[in-house]
Scaffold this motif. Sequence first.
Motif, PDB file in Angstrom:
ATOM      1  N   VAL A  43       0.885  -1.345  -0.192  1.00 20.03           N
ATOM      2  CA  VAL A  43       0.218   0.043  -0.044  1.00 20.03           C
ATOM      3  C   VAL A  43       0.814   1.480  -0.022  1.00 20.03           C
ATOM      4  O   VAL A  43       1.967   1.255   0.443  1.00 20.03           O
ATOM      5  CB  VAL A  43      -0.850   0.076   1.235  1.00 20.03           C
ATOM      6  CG1 VAL A  43      -1.743  -1.266   1.224  1.00 20.03           C
ATOM      7  CG2 VAL A  43      -0.003   0.087   2.608  1.00 20.03           C
ATOM      8  N   ASP A  44       0.292   2.349  -0.431  1.00 17.55           N
ATOM      9  CA  ASP A  44       0.971   3.636  -0.652  1.00 17.55           C
ATOM     10  C   ASP A  44      -0.026   4.864  -0.287  1.00 17.55           C
ATOM     11  O   ASP A  44      -1.122   4.624  -0.634  1.00 17.55           O
ATOM     12  CB  ASP A  44       1.687   3.649  -1.961  1.00 17.55           C
ATOM     13  CG  ASP A  44       3.130   4.708  -1.830  1.00 17.55           C
ATOM     14  OD1 ASP A  44       3.189   5.130  -0.674  1.00 17.55           O
ATOM     15  OD2 ASP A  44       3.567   4.832  -2.627  1.00 17.55           O
ATOM     16  N   LEU A  45       0.762   5.870  -0.058  1.00 19.10           N
ATOM     17  CA  LEU A  45      -0.169   7.341  -0.202  1.00 19.10           C
ATOM     18  C   LEU A  45      -0.719   7.325  -1.703  1.00 19.10           C
ATOM     19  O   LEU A  45       0.192   6.961  -2.555  1.00 19.10           O
ATOM     20  CB  LEU A  45       0.699   8.363   0.376  1.00 19.10           C
ATOM     21  CG  LEU A  45       0.945   8.329   1.604  1.00 19.10           C
ATOM     22  CD1 LEU A  45       1.916   9.536   2.032  1.00 19.10           C
ATOM     23  CD2 LEU A  45      -0.107   8.394   2.711  1.00 19.10           C
ATOM     24  N   PRO A  46      -1.700   7.871  -1.774  1.00 22.19           N
ATOM     25  CA  PRO A  46      -2.349   8.171  -3.291  1.00 22.19           C
ATOM     26  C   PRO A  46      -1.454   9.044  -3.945  1.00 22.19           C
ATOM     27  O   PRO A  46      -1.178   9.051  -5.335  1.00 22.19           O
ATOM     28  CB  PRO A  46      -3.565   8.683  -3.082  1.00 22.19           C
ATOM     29  CG  PRO A  46      -4.142   8.436  -1.657  1.00 22.19           C
ATOM     30  CD  PRO A  46      -2.730   8.253  -0.976  1.00 22.19           C
ATOM     31  N   ASP A  47      -0.900  10.195  -3.447  1.00 19.08           N
ATOM     32  CA  ASP A  47       0.002  11.207  -3.956  1.00 19.08           C
ATOM     33  C   ASP A  47       0.785  12.041  -3.002  1.00 19.08           C
ATOM     34  O   ASP A  47       0.476  12.149  -1.613  1.00 19.08           O
ATOM     35  CB  ASP A  47      -0.919  12.073  -4.907  1.00 19.08           C
ATOM     36  CG  ASP A  47       0.105  12.448  -6.106  1.00 19.08           C
ATOM     37  OD1 ASP A  47       1.239  12.531  -6.041  1.00 19.08           O
ATOM     38  OD2 ASP A  47      -0.766  12.953  -7.207  1.00 19.08           O
TER      39      ASP A  47
END
Length: 162
Positions: A43-47
């Motif tokens: 998972v990651d931050l969207p932007d």
Amino acid sequence: MAPHTPQERVRAAVEPAVAGVGLLLEDVVVTRAGRRSVVRVVVDLPDGPGGVDSDRLADVSRAVSSAMDVADPVAGPYLLEVSTPGTDRPLTEGRHFRRAVGHLVRLTLVDGATRHGRLVAAGSELTLEAADGSTASVPADQVVRGVVEVELSRSADEEGDV
């Protein structure tokens, strides 16, 4: 059309849970390890800048685990790993480059050439700053991939701690 592969089934099951925590599902990998499967959810931050802190990672891990329990997308026992991409993730999308602003990067261009420097801007062009302070821009559509180079130390001036 129903998902057929284990990765597709896991992705379909956990993507809403990941989005519900305000994160982006970067990748899903399902592999066999003896009698069980290992399910890796990245998972990651969207932007934007920053990273996923440990509290948010714990929240998304619980949400993913619950979604897996409900959907049961993997036959038999499995080990669930929820993580972030890490520093060695290749930069291949615009959001990856935007998140890397301020870091040293190495870019590989479509013609095979490479460029190296501190990424100071990322949009339709990527602007790199050399050690001597000069800048050069590369059209983003000419970049095949980039990687963030790990810096073991930076001076206090570079960190903003004067």
